[in-house]
Design a protein around this motif. Structure first.
Motif, mmCIF file in Angstrom:
data_model
loop_
_atom_site.group_PDB
_atom_site.id
_atom_site.type_symbol
_atom_site.label_atom_id
_atom_site.label_comp_id
_atom_site.label_asym_id
_atom_site.label_seq_id
_atom_site.Cartn_x
_atom_site.Cartn_y
_atom_site.Cartn_z
ATOM 1 N N ALA A 129 9.538 -34.431 30.430
ATOM 2 C CA ALA A 129 9.598 -35.559 29.399
ATOM 3 C C ALA A 129 8.276 -36.097 28.951
ATOM 4 N N SER A 164 11.373 -36.067 24.974
ATOM 5 C CA SER A 164 10.555 -37.195 25.115
ATOM 6 C C SER A 164 11.130 -38.227 25.882
ATOM 7 N N THR A 165 10.055 -39.163 26.269
ATOM 8 C CA THR A 165 10.562 -40.344 26.891
ATOM 9 C C THR A 165 9.814 -41.641 26.552
ATOM 10 N N PRO A 166 10.233 -42.846 26.447
ATOM 11 C CA PRO A 166 9.402 -43.872 26.487
ATOM 12 C C PRO A 166 8.958 -44.366 27.710
ATOM 13 N N GLY A 167 9.171 -43.804 28.815
ATOM 14 C CA GLY A 167 8.406 -43.953 30.228
ATOM 15 C C GLY A 167 7.483 -43.116 30.596
#
Lengths: 324, 324
Positions: A88, A123-126
């Motif tokens: 991620a 993908s990750t916002p984290g």
């Protein structure tokens, strides 16, 4: 980043030559049966800022990711086979960082004889979050479990303990030690050494085994719990590197310091149990494979993990880290 | 949250009765060889806010997690066996939400005959991040790949297309439709239906198959790329639910709307190819298993995925979502 091209460029070379991976072009990987063998499977997730540091070099993050999973195989007496990878990526992980990450995977694939079989890229916002499923083989029924220890079995541990604890302290600038020791400790934290060469010793002699990821005391306690026994550990006998011994000698409270090393985690050694009559043979077998092992305690009928220091029981606040 | 007790309370019941899991007390799971069968393995990661909505009920998140992985097995003609689960919990995911999450796993384990074999539980400062490794079986060599399609093979798809696209729009309040349709669409987005009952049909008749996660056009294109062929898709023939057809009739640009349904993803149907002479038998076999299938196109020697509308080629900006 174009995910489709990124996968093709970065990951397809890591799957080359593995028919299981189907060129990473399919929905799934396919593992043929290997009659007479069991498939040993482990899955570890690593999160940036929790299991590795934000600034760690991408290739070393990749190598740690493979190695912590290989360490589980090592403790089970299993031979590495291949792995699935889920990544991620945060937006900051551009193609340059991903390329370095893939290079780290390639290096350790070669070192340990692994192939990439498949996985997922999201993908990750984290924070960067990584998950590996690692596959290995043992002859049928030969996996070394945590649950096989018997009362009076001797507890041994490979290599040296406390490098993970000191390595994290060094990597985060919290350790007082000379420069060479700092670099060596931090390197052990960032790139642990899975004890795969212990395989023959463990399969022949171990009644139970676990890898030391949470802390020697905690992982010995896991063997105790799974085997419905207790564990007696002599803190005085815990094997330390010369650098760790030097650090220990500089501490005001040596017992507290030794306890920190024994409960710090991230050592990726193997703690295992052997019947009393086989201890010498097990130690010789391990030494012959290039890995020293040390007697650190024994299994007891009374439940619980009890550390001793200078022959006297010692109460510790925490046996290890749960890696949560 | 005490991780050790949390794992015992939430997850050990999900592994009960599975010798592979060793009571979740060990470093690894152990899968015995099944001679004559291949082990089919898939791994999908879901990130909060990317693959599901932040406010989605925990039990439905768990069920989607299992079902998107089961959908991969369905497309390969594989029979579900068990899974590994890695959870990276944010601090807000307290024991109450985790309990609901585990209840969702338990429900779909029963529905699909699955057991939990192992995994990892970690914490994260980021969004909830979930990763499943799903195992299934096919008879040796019987896995339906993406790469087996032949030119002139007919392209079929199960069920109806576009429910994922409309479901996401409904779940995020962006859809104009009556209340009952809104609820039904959102339900399809949150709890997709893996087409496992297509197994016999796919094994007997399919030359290639993929699950529709990225979008019908994109996933048909994946079959084309893996088979080194092109795909001709008739948008007019795409199967739609009555609710989707009603929605389509209300759109100003029916071609753009139909294209959105065909490239929207998250449908978790199966797109597959069958030699021309077997289409009727394949459709009868699928119908007998309770899943209608529809002819939507054919494989072509010329590479690329070409959608047609009213018999004329139509250029689309994007075939689907890469789920990155």
């Amino acid at each position: 980043v174009d995910e489709f091209n990124s996968i093709a460029r970065l990951f397809q070379p890591l799957a080359a030559g593995a028919p299981e991976a189907l060129g990473l072009l399919d929905d799934a990987a396919v593992l043929p049966a290997r009659p007479g063998y069991d498939l040993v499977v482990t899955k570890d997730a690593l999160v940036e800022g929790v299991h590795f540091l934000s600034g760690d070099p991408p290739d070393l993050i990749a190598r740690k990711l493979l190695r912590v999973n290989l360490s589980d195989l090592a403790a089970k007496g299993a031979e590495p086979y291949g792995y699935l990878l889920a990544t991620a990526w945060p937006a900051a992980w551009d193609e340059g960082r991903r390329t370095l990450f893939a290079a780290g995977l390639a290096r350790d694939q070669q070192e340990f004889g692994l192939k990439l079989f498949g996985g997922d890229t999201v993908s990750t916002p984290g924070p960067l979050t990584l998950c590996v499923t690692m596959f290995g083989w043992t002859p049928e029924g030969a996996m070394v479990k945590r649950s096989g220890a018997q009362a009076q079995d001797v507890v041994l541990v490979s290599g040296v303990i406390g490098e993970g604890h000191l390595g994290l302290a060094a990597a985060t600038g919290r350790l007082t030690a000379d420069d060479a020791a700092q670099v060596r400790f931090a390197g052990r934290y960032r790139v642990p050494e899975p004890r795969l060469s212990l395989r023959a010793c463990l399969r022949q002699f171990a009644t139970a085994a676990a890898d030391v990821s949470d802390g020697l005391l905690a992982d010995a306690a896991h063997i105790g719990a799974a085997s419905e026994l207790g564990v007696h550990i002599d803190l005085d006998r815990i094997p330390l590197s010369a650098d760790a011994r030097l650090w220990l000698e500089g501490q005001d409270d040596p017992l507290a310091a030794l306890t920190a090393l024994a409960s710090g985690g991230d050592d990726y050694e193997v703690v295992f149990t052997v019947p009393q009559g086989h201890v010498s043979d097990a130690a010789l077998s391990a030494a012959a494979s290039g890995v020293p092992v040390t007697v650190v305690g024994r299994m007891t009928a009374q439940a619980g993990c009890r550390p001793f220091y200078h022959g006297r029981p010692h109460t510790v606040a925490r046996l290890g880290w749960s890696h949560d």
